[in-house]
Design an enzyme around this catalytic site. Structure first.
Site, PDB file in Angstrom:
ATOM      1  N   LYS A  74       0.856  -1.195   0.000  1.00 36.37           N
ATOM      2  CA  LYS A  74       0.000   0.000   0.000  1.00 36.37           C
ATOM      3  C   LYS A  74       0.890   1.242   0.000  1.00 36.37           C
ATOM      4  O   LYS A  74       1.921   1.282   0.688  1.00 36.37           O
ATOM      5  CB  LYS A  74      -0.907  -0.012   1.233  1.00 36.37           C
ATOM      6  CG  LYS A  74      -1.994   1.077   1.208  1.00 36.37           C
ATOM      7  CD  LYS A  74      -2.919   0.952   2.415  1.00 36.37           C
ATOM      8  CE  LYS A  74      -3.996   2.034   2.425  1.00 36.37           C
ATOM      9  NZ  LYS A  74      -4.890   1.923   3.582  1.00 36.37           N
ATOM     10  N   SER A 149      -9.764   2.041   2.646  1.00 34.80           N
ATOM     11  CA  SER A 149      -8.842   2.773   1.796  1.00 34.80           C
ATOM     12  C   SER A 149      -7.821   1.885   1.086  1.00 34.80           C
ATOM     13  O   SER A 149      -7.172   2.324   0.149  1.00 34.80           O
ATOM     14  CB  SER A 149      -8.095   3.815   2.630  1.00 34.80           C
ATOM     15  OG  SER A 149      -7.294   3.184   3.606  1.00 34.80           O
ATOM     16  N   SER A 173     -10.052  -0.262   6.867  1.00 35.57           N
ATOM     17  CA  SER A 173      -9.460  -0.103   5.540  1.00 35.57           C
ATOM     18  C   SER A 173      -8.786  -1.333   4.951  1.00 35.57           C
ATOM     19  O   SER A 173      -8.435  -1.336   3.774  1.00 35.57           O
ATOM     20  CB  SER A 173      -8.454   1.055   5.547  1.00 35.57           C
ATOM     21  OG  SER A 173      -9.138   2.276   5.529  1.00 35.57           O
TER      22      SER A 173
END
Lengths: 483, 470
Positions: A74, A149, A173
């Site tokens: 990420k 996210s 997330s």
């Protein structure tokens, strides 16, 4: 066509150790797929670095279960020499000169980083649509969101672009996009994995975790990521354990609780049905399932807004155009701040900074922030009580399946409500795991949320793996959806 | 004479003498090349997390104990949020909820009267970077960013310039003695903000804050200037506004920096990256045991030993001399203090040296004191010998031999001189016999002169009296 990337880590490991394939084969397949992918799952890919590393690894020790396995990271986790953008214009050209703690761990385990995944800007969002680089897509239906996210990471794993991705989870997330994309995502206990090098959003809630195709893979990756970090004061110092160790054990006698709020009317009926049928499955196999009440669950979103945004407003103050990141042309310091932050941050980030600043201002701090901490503590105690009687708590991960891109962006409250079921876990510092348990009538994945007591990830993997095996779902995205 | 009574409260920031910074492992290195003592934590790079310097906690704890504070055993930190280029994180990590020490006091003495200045609290925080402003540009030096600080906040207990200055002098003295801070105002390791208000009665007037005053004497001047300014405003029917001012040394005036609006909004909240922890009683006791003898204790001890007030003052004001004195005083504190605050200090001052730069050590100074006490060396010889000891070092006995300073203690040799002086000074002998003590001193002097200062005065005295009384 997938040659290898749809295999499990155990299968890949056997091929690598036996010499039937080399790490380079996996890297080349990953890049072949991601270069032809329209999922917009990556912000930055690092082909040269990955190929170089794959070659270096050829003669390295192959004993690590994760040796030679490609992984996507990420883009809010610092990677030395590889730009780390947080999906923000503010950090569009930011290249860290230190690796995050987890990146050291990833490297030690012999994994190969293939790229940095798309996400909501500064991890602020539930759809990944706040990304400066455009939203990633859901491999099950590319007109839908991958969630957020960590949407890019979920999209990578579901889309078979890489077998593993790292996500971060401040208020769901990892688990919410895992649910939307039909993969396994673990948010470990707060403190389990060092946050050093994770660009902070809500420091008391943030936690890095693995996202994989199946439960066993997930436990394997978690094995490699944990460990005490003396440079993160919230890092837990515990004896090493094997998170796969309970997988395969009988679930007979396990005591499971389902909070009534988690199966209330806020949840879509198809999802509710799927969760309840899992409850039946568990009972059939000798577990008990009770319906209980946990305090303040209905206030989770409010708590999150106050605590996460309060912390975020402070954490993001460092982006001032002085030392790193975007810096606007200006004639004075005040203008530098105003222009840099107005131009560098997207609207959702700015909105959250303003809300957070307001909530901490003057008397508001007492009225909102201090009160929120009290409620948070009370919720935590209520979970503690439940865990005195129960092994695990389960429920749905999300209230709906992944919705269409563009939806919900005009209703800020809606995207928050998506996370009402996952936020309590962050508030209480508990571990939470998503596993796929079925599909709705549109063939969109439905996820089960397994919540454990602090540091009881192994127990969660045991239950998760059991359900996974019993349901035996076909979780492979059809190739035609992939073209 | 003014009808107004001044009320003063003081906030002092002191940089702690630690090896590393408060929240990172970077060296706390004053005077290093700009921006050479920094890492990602000090520069607030994304992803960086704070550490906690236990050494700094212990120094702050020591300070709190010395200031007679109640100790908050629960250590936790808060964020104070504001934007400024010298504040890389956009917040300062400080202790807002639980300062390490509260409700303490410091005793000061002004004009012979003891007075208690109450300490509201002492808390730990981090220093900012240093801004260097030039005409068209500003520069930032992040070496100072994250240096450990303690802030000591008094109650509004002082009412004169002298009290304020005595408080600051005392605070500095304590921290320097306990090795907590250098307290060098010229280097910024001690900084003072002074709150001043005036009033004709017991109600407190509106206060102003004068920031970053450069020296203790300037604090006195700033209080005078600010109270005069306030009095002029009040006498002309005006009102005092709560504001922040600075002191202009040249014009001896305070100057407006900014008016305080509705109170600053620092959006305090608990620092989530530093879990709270407890200081144990063992830790407190161990820090207590490290506290050396402090000036007040030393002063009364020296008085008891018979050291004169001037010497005491000189010793206490120079910590290096004082700790040297502590090590060598046992044999004769009076002689020792005279030597240290006299010839030794003036030699150091003249040559701009400190004790560690010279060759004199504990052993040879003790030996010298012994010789002086036993009258084995004359004061004239001391004047010759001390500079040699300081420049070259060595053994006192050897130097004396080398320089022909050996005393004549041999009775027969001395008797010859005594007899000679008596025979050539019949008048003085007569005076002595008539009871004039001065005559004895004169004769002694003559003998010492005859022996070129090498006669042992004790022996001479004995022989002279014996001979005269025969």
């Amino acid at each position: 066509m997938s040659k290898y990337l749809d295999l499990s880590i155990r299968e890949l490991h056997e091929l690598l150790v036996s010499g039937k394939i080399k790490p380079k084969d996996l890297v080349l397949e990953a890049f072949d797929k991601l270069e032809n992918s329209d999922l917009n799952a990556f912000i930055t890919v690092c082909k040269d670095e990955a190929l170089k590393r794959a070659e270096e690894l050829e003669n390295a020790d192959k004993s690590s279960m994760l040796y030679g396995i490609p992984i996507a990271i990420k883009d809010n986790i610092n990677t030395k020499g590889i730009r780390t953008t947080c999906a923000s214009h503010m950090l569009e050209n930011f290249v860290p000169f230190e690796d995050a703690f987890v990146i050291d761990k990833v490297n030690e385990a012999g994994m190969i980083i293939v790229g940095k995944t798309n996400m909501d800007e500064f991890a602020m969002g539930s759809t990944s649509q706040t990304s400066y680089f455009g939203a990633p897509k859901n491999p099950w239906d590319k007109t839908r969101i991958a969630g957020g996210s960590s949407g890019g990471s979920a999209s990578v794993v579901a889309g078979l672009l890489a077998p593993i991705a790292l996500g971060s989870d401040t208020g769901g997330s990892i688990r919410q996009p895992a649910s939307y994309c039909g993969i396994v995502g673990m948010k470990p206990t707060y403190g389990r994995i060092s946050r050093r090098g994770l660009i902070a959003f809500g420091s008391s809630l943030d936690q890095i975790g693995p996202m994989t195709k199946n439960v066993y893979d997930n436990a394997l990756v978690l094995n490699s990521l944990v460990g005490y970090d003396e440079f993160d004061l919230t890092s837990s110092n515990r004896e090493a354990e094997d998170f796969t160790r309970l997988i395969g054990e009988d679930i007979k006698g396990m005591k499971i609780a389902v909070p009534n709020y988690f199966i209330s009317d806020i949840v879509d009926s198809e999802i509710k049905e799927n969760v309840l049928s899992v409850c039946e499955l568990l009972k059939e196999n000798g577990a008990t399932v009770d319906f209980i009440d946990i305090k303040h669950l209905e206030h989770a979103v409010t708590l999150y807004q106050i605590i996460a945004m309060g912390e975020a407003s402070s954490n993001l103050a460092r982006f001032d155009g002085v030392r790193f990141g975007y810096s606007a042309d200006s004639n004075s310091v005040d203008e530098l701040y105003a222009k840099t932050r107005a131009e560098g941050f997207g609207s959702e980030v700015k909105r959250r900074i303003m809300v957070g600043s307001y909530l901490l201002s003057g008397d508001n701090a007492k009225e909102y922030y201090t009160k929120a901490l009290q409620v948070r503590n009370s919720m935590k105690e209520s979970f503690d009580e439940a865990f005195k009687k129960y092994d695990l708590i389960i429920g749905p991960t999300t209230t709906t399946v992944a919705y269409h891109l563009g939806e919900g962006m005009d209703d800020v409250r809606k995207t928050f409500l998506d996370d009402v079921l996952v936020i309590p876990v962050n508030m209480a510092g508990l571990p939470g795991l998503n596993i796929p348990i079925g599909f709705n009538h549109e063939h969109m994945p439905i996820g089960l949320h397994i919540i454990g007591n602090r540091f009881e990830e192994a127990k969660m993997y045991k239950l998760g793996s059991f359900i996974e095996k019993e349901l035996n779902l076909d979780l492979k995205v059809k190739e035609e959806n992939h073209e | 004479m003014s009808n107004y009574k001044k009320t003063v409260g003081i906030e002092v920031h002191c940089e702690l003498k630690t090896k590393t910074k408060m929240f990172s492992n970077t060296l706390n290195n004053y005077g290093a090349k700009e921006n050479s003592q920094v890492n990602t934590i000090d520069l607030a790079y994304p992803g960086s997390l704070p550490l906690v310097n236990k050494g700094a906690i212990n120094l702050a704890l020591k300070a709190a104990l010395i200031l007679n504070c109640k100790i908050n055993k629960l250590v936790c930190f808060d964020r104070k949020n504001y934007f400024y280029p010298d504040l890389p994180k956009g917040y300062q990590i400080t202790q807002a909820r639980h300062p390490i020490g509260v409700d303490g006091y410091v005793m000061i003495n002004v004009g012979g009267i003891d007075k208690k200045v109450r300490i509201h609290d002492i808390h730990i925080e981090e220093d900012t970077a240093k801004s260097i402003h030039q005409t068209d540009k500003s520069y930032l030096d992040f070496n100072r960013s994250g240096v450990p600080l303690i802030e000591i906040v008094t109650e509004a207990d002082m009412h004169t310039e002298e009290e304020a200055m005595a408080y600051l002098t005392k605070l500095r003295e304590l921290f320097v003695y306990a090795d907590i801070s250098d307290c060098k105002m010229e280097e910024g390791s001690m900084r003072c903000d002074v709150n001043v208000s005036i009033s004709k009665d017991d109600t407190l007037g509106v206060r102003t804050e004068t920031k970053n005053i450069g020296s203790i004497s300037s604090v006195g001047k700033a209080i005078t200037a600010e109270s005069i300014r306030q009095e002029e405003i009040l006498e002309n029917g005006g009102v005092i506004v709560e504001e922040t001012r600075r002191f202009d040394e040249k014009d001896c005036k305070t100057i407006l920096m900014r008016v305080k609006e509705t109170g600053n909004d620092y959006r305090y909240f608990p620092e989530p990256n530093i879990p709270e922890f407890e200081i144990t009683d063992d830790e407190i006791n161990s820090v207590k045991s490290e506290i050396p003898k402090l000036p007040d204790e030393l002063r009364s001890e020296y008085r008891t030993l018979g050291v004169n007030e001037n010497n005491i003052k000189t010793l206490i004001s120079n910590r290096e001399l004082c700790s040297f004195f502590e090590k060598v005083k046992e044999f004769d504190p009076i002689i020792t203090s005279n030597l240290i605050t006299g010839d030794i200090l003036s030699y150091l001052n003249k040559n701009n040296l400190s004790l560690k730069d010279i060759k004199l050590n504990e052993d040879n100074l003790k030996e010298l004191v012994k010789k002086i006490k036993n009258s084995e060396i004359s004061s004239k010889q001391v004047k010759t010998l001390l500079p040699i000891l300081m420049e070259k070092g060595g053994n006192v006995e050897d130097i004396m031999k080398e320089h022909g300073m050996v005393q004549i203690s041999d009775d027969s040799a001395l008797q010859t001189i005594v007899d000679k002086v008596i025979s050539t000074n019949p008048e003085s002998v007569n005076d002595y016999k008539n009871g004039k003590d001065r005559a004895l001193k004169y004769l002694m002097g003559q003998i010492m002169k005859e022996s070129r200062g090498q006669a042992n005065p004790v022996t001479v005295n004995k022989l002279l009296i014996e001979t005269l009384n025969k």
